[in-house]
Design a protein around this motif. Structure first.
Motif, PDB file in Angstrom:
ATOM      1  N   PRO A 172      39.691  28.634  45.859  1.00 53.68           N
ATOM      2  CA  PRO A 172      38.394  28.276  45.288  1.00 53.68           C
ATOM      3  C   PRO A 172      38.111  28.983  43.972  1.00 53.68           C
ATOM      4  CG  PRO A 172      38.137  29.626  47.266  1.00 53.68           C
ATOM      5  CD  PRO A 172      39.565  29.213  47.209  1.00 53.68           C
ATOM      6  N   LEU A 173      38.566  30.217  43.840  1.00 50.75           N
ATOM      7  CA  LEU A 173      38.324  30.939  42.590  1.00 50.75           C
ATOM      8  C   LEU A 173      39.022  30.269  41.419  1.00 50.75           C
ATOM      9  CD1 LEU A 173      37.219  33.326  41.005  1.00 50.75           C
ATOM     10  CD2 LEU A 173      39.226  34.648  41.725  1.00 50.75           C
ATOM     11  N   SER A 174      40.254  29.793  41.645  1.00 52.99           N
ATOM     12  CA  SER A 174      40.990  29.108  40.588  1.00 52.99           C
ATOM     13  C   SER A 174      40.270  27.834  40.167  1.00 52.99           C
ATOM     14  CB  SER A 174      42.405  28.773  41.069  1.00 52.99           C
ATOM     15  OG  SER A 174      43.137  28.082  40.086  1.00 52.99           O
ATOM     16  N   MET A 175      39.823  27.072  41.154  1.00 52.31           N
ATOM     17  CA  MET A 175      39.146  25.809  40.858  1.00 52.31           C
ATOM     18  C   MET A 175      37.827  26.026  40.131  1.00 52.31           C
ATOM     19  SD  MET A 175      39.843  23.763  44.392  1.00 52.31           S
ATOM     20  CE  MET A 175      41.519  23.393  44.904  1.00 52.31           C
ATOM     21  N   GLU A 182      29.380  34.958  31.703  1.00 50.25           N
ATOM     22  CA  GLU A 182      29.553  36.413  31.718  1.00 50.25           C
ATOM     23  C   GLU A 182      30.043  36.879  33.076  1.00 50.25           C
ATOM     24  OE1 GLU A 182      25.770  37.962  30.595  1.00 50.25           O
ATOM     25  OE2 GLU A 182      26.146  37.774  28.426  1.00 50.25           O
ATOM     26  N   GLY A 183      29.575  36.203  34.150  1.00 48.26           N
ATOM     27  CA  GLY A 183      30.031  36.557  35.485  1.00 48.26           C
ATOM     28  C   GLY A 183      31.518  36.336  35.667  1.00 48.26           C
ATOM     29  N   PHE A 184      32.010  35.181  35.213  1.00 48.49           N
ATOM     30  CA  PHE A 184      33.448  34.924  35.292  1.00 48.49           C
ATOM     31  C   PHE A 184      34.229  35.923  34.443  1.00 48.49           C
ATOM     32  CE2 PHE A 184      32.158  30.734  36.917  1.00 48.49           C
ATOM     33  CZ  PHE A 184      33.103  30.562  37.916  1.00 48.49           C
ATOM     34  N   HIS A 185      33.697  36.229  33.264  1.00 45.75           N
ATOM     35  CA  HIS A 185      34.367  37.183  32.370  1.00 45.75           C
ATOM     36  C   HIS A 185      34.504  38.543  33.057  1.00 45.75           C
ATOM     37  CE1 HIS A 185      35.559  39.164  28.666  1.00 45.75           C
ATOM     38  NE2 HIS A 185      34.543  39.999  28.769  1.00 45.75           N
ATOM     39  N   HIS A 186      33.424  39.017  33.666  1.00 52.33           N
ATOM     40  CA  HIS A 186      33.457  40.312  34.342  1.00 52.33           C
ATOM     41  C   HIS A 186      34.391  40.281  35.546  1.00 52.33           C
ATOM     42  CE1 HIS A 186      31.698  43.596  36.924  1.00 52.33           C
ATOM     43  NE2 HIS A 186      31.955  44.225  35.810  1.00 52.33           N
ATOM     44  N   LEU A 187      34.381  39.159  36.263  1.00 50.90           N
ATOM     45  CA  LEU A 187      35.246  39.024  37.430  1.00 50.90           C
ATOM     46  C   LEU A 187      36.716  39.106  37.041  1.00 50.90           C
ATOM     47  CD1 LEU A 187      35.117  38.567  40.484  1.00 50.90           C
ATOM     48  CD2 LEU A 187      35.209  36.113  40.044  1.00 50.90           C
ATOM     49  N   LEU A 188      37.086  38.484  35.931  1.00 49.93           N
ATOM     50  CA  LEU A 188      38.472  38.558  35.466  1.00 49.93           C
ATOM     51  C   LEU A 188      38.889  39.998  35.221  1.00 49.93           C
ATOM     52  CD1 LEU A 188      38.617  35.546  32.965  1.00 49.93           C
ATOM     53  CD2 LEU A 188      39.817  35.735  35.148  1.00 49.93           C
ATOM     54  N   HIS A 189      37.979  40.790  34.671  1.00 49.14           N
ATOM     55  CA  HIS A 189      38.308  42.185  34.381  1.00 49.14           C
ATOM     56  C   HIS A 189      38.429  43.010  35.656  1.00 49.14           C
ATOM     57  CE1 HIS A 189      38.286  42.780  29.987  1.00 49.14           C
ATOM     58  NE2 HIS A 189      37.582  41.669  29.980  1.00 49.14           N
ATOM     59  N   ILE A 190      37.593  42.709  36.655  1.00 48.14           N
ATOM     60  CA  ILE A 190      37.653  43.463  37.907  1.00 48.14           C
ATOM     61  C   ILE A 190      38.923  43.136  38.689  1.00 48.14           C
ATOM     62  CG2 ILE A 190      36.600  43.666  40.198  1.00 48.14           C
ATOM     63  CD1 ILE A 190      33.917  43.571  38.950  1.00 48.14           C
ATOM     64  N   PRO A 216      27.300  40.997  36.590  1.00 43.91           N
ATOM     65  CA  PRO A 216      27.382  39.522  36.526  1.00 43.91           C
ATOM     66  C   PRO A 216      28.314  38.910  37.544  1.00 43.91           C
ATOM     67  CG  PRO A 216      27.471  40.491  34.323  1.00 43.91           C
ATOM     68  CD  PRO A 216      27.543  41.633  35.286  1.00 43.91           C
ATOM     69  N   SER A 217      29.471  39.538  37.794  1.00 40.21           N
ATOM     70  CA  SER A 217      30.427  38.940  38.727  1.00 40.21           C
ATOM     71  C   SER A 217      29.879  38.899  40.144  1.00 40.21           C
ATOM     72  CB  SER A 217      31.741  39.729  38.711  1.00 40.21           C
ATOM     73  OG  SER A 217      31.505  41.072  39.065  1.00 40.21           O
ATOM     74  N   LEU A 218      29.005  39.845  40.490  1.00 36.94           N
ATOM     75  CA  LEU A 218      28.441  39.859  41.825  1.00 36.94           C
ATOM     76  C   LEU A 218      27.349  38.811  41.961  1.00 36.94           C
ATOM     77  CD1 LEU A 218      28.276  43.718  42.380  1.00 36.94           C
ATOM     78  CD2 LEU A 218      30.127  42.140  42.857  1.00 36.94           C
ATOM     79  N   LYS A 219      26.670  38.484  40.867  1.00 37.27           N
ATOM     80  CA  LYS A 219      25.641  37.451  40.912  1.00 37.27           C
ATOM     81  C   LYS A 219      26.242  36.077  41.165  1.00 37.27           C
ATOM     82  CE  LYS A 219      22.260  39.702  37.872  1.00 37.27           C
ATOM     83  NZ  LYS A 219      21.490  39.589  36.611  1.00 37.27           N
TER      84      LYS A 219
END
Length: 416
Positions: free
Chosen positions: A76-79, A116-124, A44-47
Motif C-alpha cells: 500500500p505504501l508503494s501505491m 510533506e508527509g510523504f517527504h518526511h516518511l521517505l527520510h524516516i 508530517p509522516s505521522l499525520k
C-alpha cells in the motif's frame, strides 16, 4: 490522447534472518531505532499514517473479493506514494478523487501537508543498517521530446526525491529496456520485465519501488525446520518446510474476530504481524480488517512463551489495478476527462495503465546457525503450540510512523 504509464512496484521484500542463532530471553530488546521523541507525534509522516492505513485495507478488501482462493501480496505504501506523486500535477475533480481515494480528508489536511508527509516518511524509512535494508524511491521516465512544467519536476524531486530520466518512447523496446534495467537494479534483481507493452504515444512512466531485506530479531534455527502439512482448503493439502521456535513472542488472541496474532519484530522499528483465523473464520476476519483493528492488535499483544511453527514461503503479486482503483472511486484519471495539466501543461493526458508487481520471501536463512547449538532456559511446563498450517494474513508495519508497508494473505505457501 497521450498517456501516462503508472508503475507501482514492491520489488522484492525479503524477510531474512541472517544472524547467529542465539538464546532468547523474556526481556525487552533494543530494536536499534528509538521511538519518536516527545512532540514528534505531530510530524508530517505521522499525520498521513491513518490515510495510508485506510487505503491499505480498502484496497485489500477489493483484491480479496476477487481472489478468494489465491495468495495476495501488495505494498500500500508503494501505491499511495505513486498516486500522490501523480496528484502533484492533477487538477479539479481528478485531484479531488486522487486525494479522497488515498484516504485524505482535504478539509483537515492540505496538499502541502500531504506531500510533506510523504517527504518526511521517505527520510524516516530509507536509512539502512546491517540489520535492515529498506530502500524506497521514485522515478519519472519522461519523453525526451516533451518539455514538462518546471514546477511539477521540481516538486517531484523535492517531495519524492524522484529521479527524472529522459526516455525515447518513440522506440518502445528501447524505453522498456531502460526502465526495466533501472527497476531491476533498484530491486536487487527481484523484479524483472515489470514494464511491457509501452505505447509510442506515452509521455511518462512513473515508478515507485520498495526493496526490503531484514533480519528477524529472533531468528529461527534451521536445524528445527521440518516438512509438515499445510491445509490449503478442505480438499487440498501441501507439504511445506515449517520453521519452529520455542520462545517469548508478542501474541494476542482476538476472541471477537476469532483469530490469533503473533508479532515478529525485525532488528529495527519494523514488525511483521502474522494473523491466523480459526477454522472457517477467514472471510469474517477479512471483512473486519481496518486501521482500527490493526491498532487494537498492535496495542494488545502481550509477551507469551509459545511453541511457534511458521512456514517458509515465497509469494508474489502481479496486478493491473485500474479496475480496483476505479472501485475505490479513483476514476477520472483513467478517462479522457482526466485533468493532469500540471504534469504536461495541457489537459489531453490520462493514465493508460497502472501495474503492480510484488515479491516476498520469508525464510530462516541462517547458514551460520546450522552448526550452532542453543540452550534456552524457560519454564518446565510445555508452552502452548501455535501452528500456521492453514491460510493466514500478514501485515508489515513501521512502528515509528504507524505506516503499513505491505499486506498479504498466504493461501498456499507453495505457489509463488
Amino acid at each position: 490522447m497521450s498517456h501516462l504509464y503508472l508503475c507501482l512496484l514492491l520489488a522484492g521484500l525479503c524477510a531474512f534472518a541472517q544472524c547467529h542463532y542465539t538464546p532468547d530471553h523474556k526481556e525487552d530488546h533494543d530494536h536499534g531505532c528509538s521511538a519518536p521523541a516527545e512532540g514528534e507525534r505531530d510530524l508530517p509522516s505521522l499525520k498521513k499514517a491513518p490515510g495510508n492505513a485506510d487505503f491499505a485495507f480498502r484496497f485489500y478488501h477489493h483484491v480479496a473479493s476477487e481472489s478468494t482462493e489465491k495468495n495476495i501480496f501488495f505494498p500500500p505504501l508503494s501505491m499511495s506514494t505513486a498516486l500522490a506523486m501523480v496528484s502533484l500535477g492533477a487538477r479539479t475533480t481528478t485531484l479531488n478523487q486522487l486525494l479522497s481515494g488515498l484516504g485524505f480528508n482535504q478539509s483537515d489536511t492540505t496538499e502541502q501537508e500531504i506531500h510533506e508527509g510523504f517527504h518526511h516518511l521517505l527520510h524516516i524509512l530509507n536509512p539502512s543498517n546491517a540489520e535492515l535494508h529498506l530502500s524506497i524511491g521514485n522515478a519519472l521516465f519522461t519523453d525526451d521530446q516533451v518539455k514538462l512544467p518546471k514546477k511539477f519536476l521540481d516538486d517531484a524531486k523535492h517531495f519524492y526525491e524522484a529521479d527524472v530520466l529522459p526516455t525515447n518512447f518513440k522506440n518502445p523496446a528501447v524505453a522498456e529496456s531502460q526502465i526495466n534495467s533501472y527497476i531491476g537494479k533498484k530491486t536487487n534483481g527481484k523484479i524483472v520485465d515489470a514494464v511491457k507493452g509501452l505505447d509510442p504515444e506515452d509521455l511518462m512512466v512513473i515508478v515507485n519501488y520498495i526493496y526490503m531485506r531484514a533480519n528477524w530479531e529472533k531468528p529461527f534455527d534451521p536445524l528445527h525446520t521440518r516438512e509438515r502439512d499445510f491445509y490449503v482448503d478442505e480438499e487440498t493439502t501441501v507439504k511445506v518446510p515449517m520453521m519452529n521456535k520455542v520462545s517469548w513472542f508478542e501474541t494476542y488472541h482476538d476472541k471477537i474476530l476469532s483469530c490469533k496474532v503473533v508479532k515478529l519484530p525485525y532488528k529495527s522499528n519494523v514488525s511483521a504481524l502474522f494473523i491466523l483465523p480459526d477454522q472457517g473464520k477467514m472471510k469474517q476476519l477479512e471483512n473486519a480488517l481496518s486501521k482500527d483493528v490493526l491498532l487494537k492488535w498492535m496495542n494488545s499483544t502481550k509477551s507469551q512463551r509459545i511453541d511457534l511453527f511458521l512456514p517458509k514461503f515465497t509469494i508474489s503479486g502481479n496486478y493491473v489495478i485500474q479496475g480496483i482503483l476505479r472501485r475505490m472511486h479513483i476514476t477520472e484519471v483513467f478517462t479522457d476527462q482526466a485533468d493532469l495539466s500540471g504534469i504536461t501543461g495541457k489537459p489531453e493526458v490520462k493514465i493508460s495503465k497502472a501495474i503492480h508487481k510484488a515479491y516476498l520471501n520469508v525464510d530462516k536463512n541462517g547458514t551460520e546457525a546450522a552448526a550452532t547449538t542453543a540452550i534456552e532456559i524457560g519454564p518446565t511446563s510445555l508452552p502452548p503450540v501455535l501452528v500456521f498450517n492453514f491460510p493466514f494474513l500478514l501485515v508489515t508495519v513501521d512502528e515509528e510512523t504507524d505506516t503499513v508497508i505491505f499486506m498479504g494473505k498466504v493461501t498456499n505457501p507453495t505457489e509463488a
